[in-house]
Design a protein around this motif. Structure first.
Motif, mmCIF file in Angstrom:
data_model
loop_
_atom_site.group_PDB
_atom_site.id
_atom_site.type_symbol
_atom_site.label_atom_id
_atom_site.label_comp_id
_atom_site.label_asym_id
_atom_site.label_seq_id
_atom_site.Cartn_x
_atom_site.Cartn_y
_atom_site.Cartn_z
ATOM 1 N N THR A 132 46.549 34.412 51.054
ATOM 2 C CA THR A 132 46.529 35.699 50.361
ATOM 3 C C THR A 132 45.828 35.575 49.014
ATOM 4 O O THR A 132 45.019 36.430 48.637
ATOM 5 C CB THR A 132 47.964 36.216 50.167
ATOM 6 N N LEU A 133 46.134 34.508 48.276
ATOM 7 C CA LEU A 133 45.476 34.281 46.989
ATOM 8 C C LEU A 133 43.982 34.072 47.177
ATOM 9 O O LEU A 133 43.167 34.632 46.429
ATOM 10 C CB LEU A 133 46.099 33.062 46.298
ATOM 11 N N LEU A 134 43.598 33.301 48.168
ATOM 12 C CA LEU A 134 42.181 33.038 48.410
ATOM 13 C C LEU A 134 41.437 34.322 48.755
ATOM 14 O O LEU A 134 40.323 34.563 48.264
ATOM 15 C CB LEU A 134 42.031 32.022 49.545
ATOM 16 N N ASP A 135 42.035 35.167 49.593
ATOM 17 C CA ASP A 135 41.405 36.439 49.949
ATOM 18 C C ASP A 135 41.257 37.333 48.729
ATOM 19 O O ASP A 135 40.209 37.965 48.523
ATOM 20 C CB ASP A 135 42.241 37.138 51.017
ATOM 21 N N LEU A 136 42.297 37.400 47.911
ATOM 22 C CA LEU A 136 42.254 38.233 46.708
ATOM 23 C C LEU A 136 41.190 37.724 45.746
ATOM 24 O O LEU A 136 40.431 38.509 45.155
ATOM 25 C CB LEU A 136 43.630 38.220 46.042
ATOM 26 N N MET A 137 41.123 36.427 45.588
ATOM 27 C CA MET A 137 40.118 35.840 44.709
ATOM 28 C C MET A 137 38.707 36.123 45.216
ATOM 29 O O MET A 137 37.806 36.478 44.435
ATOM 30 C CB MET A 137 40.339 34.325 44.615
ATOM 31 N N ALA A 138 38.473 35.997 46.510
ATOM 32 C CA ALA A 138 37.153 36.267 47.081
ATOM 33 C C ALA A 138 36.746 37.716 46.837
ATOM 34 O O ALA A 138 35.587 38.003 46.492
ATOM 35 C CB ALA A 138 37.159 35.957 48.576
ATOM 36 N N ARG A 139 37.699 38.639 47.008
ATOM 37 C CA ARG A 139 37.384 40.054 46.784
ATOM 38 C C ARG A 139 37.091 40.339 45.315
ATOM 39 O O ARG A 139 36.209 41.141 44.986
ATOM 40 C CB ARG A 139 38.527 40.936 47.284
ATOM 41 N N PHE A 140 37.828 39.685 44.418
ATOM 42 C CA PHE A 140 37.575 39.876 42.987
ATOM 43 C C PHE A 140 36.196 39.351 42.598
ATOM 44 O O PHE A 140 35.439 40.023 41.882
ATOM 45 C CB PHE A 140 38.648 39.169 42.158
ATOM 46 N N LEU A 141 35.859 38.151 43.042
ATOM 47 C CA LEU A 141 34.555 37.573 42.709
ATOM 48 C C LEU A 141 33.416 38.410 43.270
ATOM 49 O O LEU A 141 32.375 38.582 42.624
ATOM 50 C CB LEU A 141 34.475 36.141 43.237
ATOM 51 N N ASP A 142 33.622 38.949 44.470
ATOM 52 C CA ASP A 142 32.609 39.826 45.058
ATOM 53 C C ASP A 142 32.484 41.123 44.265
ATOM 54 O O ASP A 142 31.367 41.590 44.009
ATOM 55 C CB ASP A 142 32.986 40.128 46.509
ATOM 56 N N GLU A 143 33.600 41.681 43.866
ATOM 57 C CA GLU A 143 33.597 42.909 43.064
ATOM 58 C C GLU A 143 32.841 42.715 41.755
ATOM 59 O O GLU A 143 32.081 43.590 41.308
ATOM 60 C CB GLU A 143 35.037 43.317 42.773
ATOM 61 N N GLN A 144 33.033 41.551 41.128
ATOM 62 C CA GLN A 144 32.407 41.264 39.842
ATOM 63 C C GLN A 144 31.020 40.628 39.980
ATOM 64 O O GLN A 144 30.366 40.356 38.982
ATOM 65 C CB GLN A 144 33.305 40.330 39.027
ATOM 66 N N ARG A 145 30.617 40.387 41.231
ATOM 67 C CA ARG A 145 29.340 39.731 41.503
ATOM 68 C C ARG A 145 29.242 38.365 40.806
ATOM 69 O O ARG A 145 28.222 38.017 40.215
ATOM 70 C CB ARG A 145 28.159 40.620 41.112
ATOM 71 N N LEU A 146 30.339 37.616 40.908
ATOM 72 C CA LEU A 146 30.383 36.289 40.304
ATOM 73 C C LEU A 146 30.082 35.231 41.366
ATOM 74 O O LEU A 146 30.708 35.213 42.422
ATOM 75 C CB LEU A 146 31.763 36.027 39.712
ATOM 76 N N SER A 147 29.144 34.361 41.063
ATOM 77 C CA SER A 147 28.818 33.281 41.989
ATOM 78 C C SER A 147 29.588 32.006 41.661
ATOM 79 O O SER A 147 29.591 31.053 42.436
ATOM 80 C CB SER A 147 27.318 32.982 41.958
ATOM 81 N N SER A 148 30.223 31.976 40.511
ATOM 82 C CA SER A 148 31.000 30.819 40.085
ATOM 83 C C SER A 148 32.233 31.302 39.325
ATOM 84 O O SER A 148 32.124 32.235 38.521
ATOM 85 C CB SER A 148 30.157 29.912 39.187
ATOM 86 N N PRO A 149 33.396 30.735 39.608
ATOM 87 C CA PRO A 149 33.683 29.663 40.552
ATOM 88 C C PRO A 149 33.632 30.154 41.995
ATOM 89 O O PRO A 149 33.538 31.363 42.224
ATOM 90 C CB PRO A 149 35.118 29.256 40.178
ATOM 91 N N SER A 150 33.689 29.252 42.929
ATOM 92 C CA SER A 150 33.798 29.654 44.325
ATOM 93 C C SER A 150 35.210 30.202 44.541
ATOM 94 O O SER A 150 36.115 29.942 43.739
ATOM 95 C CB SER A 150 33.558 28.466 45.251
ATOM 96 N N PRO A 151 35.429 30.985 45.604
ATOM 97 C CA PRO A 151 36.786 31.504 45.840
ATOM 98 C C PRO A 151 37.863 30.428 45.878
ATOM 99 O O PRO A 151 38.920 30.593 45.278
ATOM 100 C CB PRO A 151 36.639 32.215 47.190
ATOM 101 N N ILE A 152 37.568 29.313 46.541
ATOM 102 C CA ILE A 152 38.610 28.280 46.635
ATOM 103 C C ILE A 152 38.822 27.579 45.295
ATOM 104 O O ILE A 152 39.962 27.242 44.925
ATOM 105 C CB ILE A 152 38.270 27.263 47.759
ATOM 106 N N GLU A 153 37.748 27.400 44.522
ATOM 107 C CA GLU A 153 37.913 26.808 43.195
ATOM 108 C C GLU A 153 38.715 27.727 42.287
ATOM 109 O O GLU A 153 39.616 27.276 41.563
ATOM 110 C CB GLU A 153 36.541 26.536 42.570
ATOM 111 N N GLY A 154 38.395 29.014 42.332
ATOM 112 C CA GLY A 154 39.120 29.972 41.508
ATOM 113 C C GLY A 154 40.584 30.050 41.891
ATOM 114 O O GLY A 154 41.469 30.095 41.030
ATOM 115 N N ALA A 155 40.844 30.070 43.188
ATOM 116 C CA ALA A 155 42.231 30.127 43.659
ATOM 117 C C ALA A 155 42.999 28.879 43.216
ATOM 118 O O ALA A 155 44.146 28.976 42.768
ATOM 119 C CB ALA A 155 42.259 30.258 45.175
ATOM 120 N N HIS A 156 42.366 27.723 43.323
ATOM 121 C CA HIS A 156 43.035 26.484 42.911
ATOM 122 C C HIS A 156 43.309 26.468 41.414
ATOM 123 O O HIS A 156 44.366 25.986 40.967
ATOM 124 C CB HIS A 156 42.183 25.273 43.298
#
Length: 200
Positions: A132-156
């Motif tokens: 759930t955290l990984l999915d939420l992080m991926a959606r946030f990074l996509d919303e903000q158009r952020l290429s870094s960190p990766s979803p798994i790095e951000g979640a960790h």
């Protein structure tokens, strides 16, 4: 003493709920199938229809812990006004869960249950909050158009922040009353730092 009558599934759930209460009151050493039978009001052999031994009981209790954590996580994140706030609220909720359920949390993290093949239900339940955290992080990074960190790095990174704060508070090395708010504010600072770094 009269023994209570339960349908098959009801007794298993009743035993798990009683075990959760006993766990927080007496710690894991106070948990036994016989003690649970007495607490629920059934024969001493009745729990063995659901749990082969004490380890299987403890695994079921740990599984219930992860299910409760996931439910709380989803409920709290669903009412947040943005993905940013949902990520931060999830971190604060994780810390509150640790402090509200200290013995359960320690049981959930026990290396005793590291065998995926022996405890598949536990490992499925344990993976849900992280997914759930990984999915939420991926959606946030996509919303903000952020290429870094990766979803798994951000979640960790966010999980590590909350895990560290919760563990320190649980061990008495940090004030428990302020720990959830520290996790919330720390998560926001980390998230906003990623956004500022891209747009700066």
């Amino acid at each position: 003493m009269d023994k209570k009558s339960y349908h098959h599934g009801e007794l298993r759930n009743a035993l798990i709920q009683a075990a959760l209460t006993m766990l927080e009151q007496d710690g894991p050493d106070g948990l036994s199938l016989r003690a649970l039978a007495r607490a629920v009001g059934v024969s001493s052999m009745a729990p063995y229809h659901h749990f082969a031994d004490r380890a299987e009981l403890l695994a079921a209790v740990a599984t219930e812990g992860f299910l409760r954590l996931q439910t709380r996580k989803q409920d709290i994140q669903a009412i947040q006004p943005s993905l940013r706030e949902a990520l931060a609220a999830g971190g604060a909720n994780y810390v509150r869960f640790i402090l509200d359920n200290p013995n359960l949390y320690l049981l959930m993290r026990s290396p005793e249950f590291s065998d995926h093949l022996r405890y598949p239900a536990l490992h499925r339940a344990a993976s849900a909050p992280a997914a759930t955290l990984l999915d939420l992080m991926a959606r946030f990074l996509d919303e903000q158009r952020l290429s870094s960190p990766s979803p798994i790095e951000g979640a960790h990174l966010l999980w590590g922040l909350s895990h560290g704060i919760g563990t320190l508070a649980l061990e008495g090395q940090m004030r428990a009353d302020i720990a959830p708010e520290l996790a919330h504010q720390g998560s926001l600072a980390m998230i906003d730092g990623w956004v500022a770094g891209l747009k700066g």
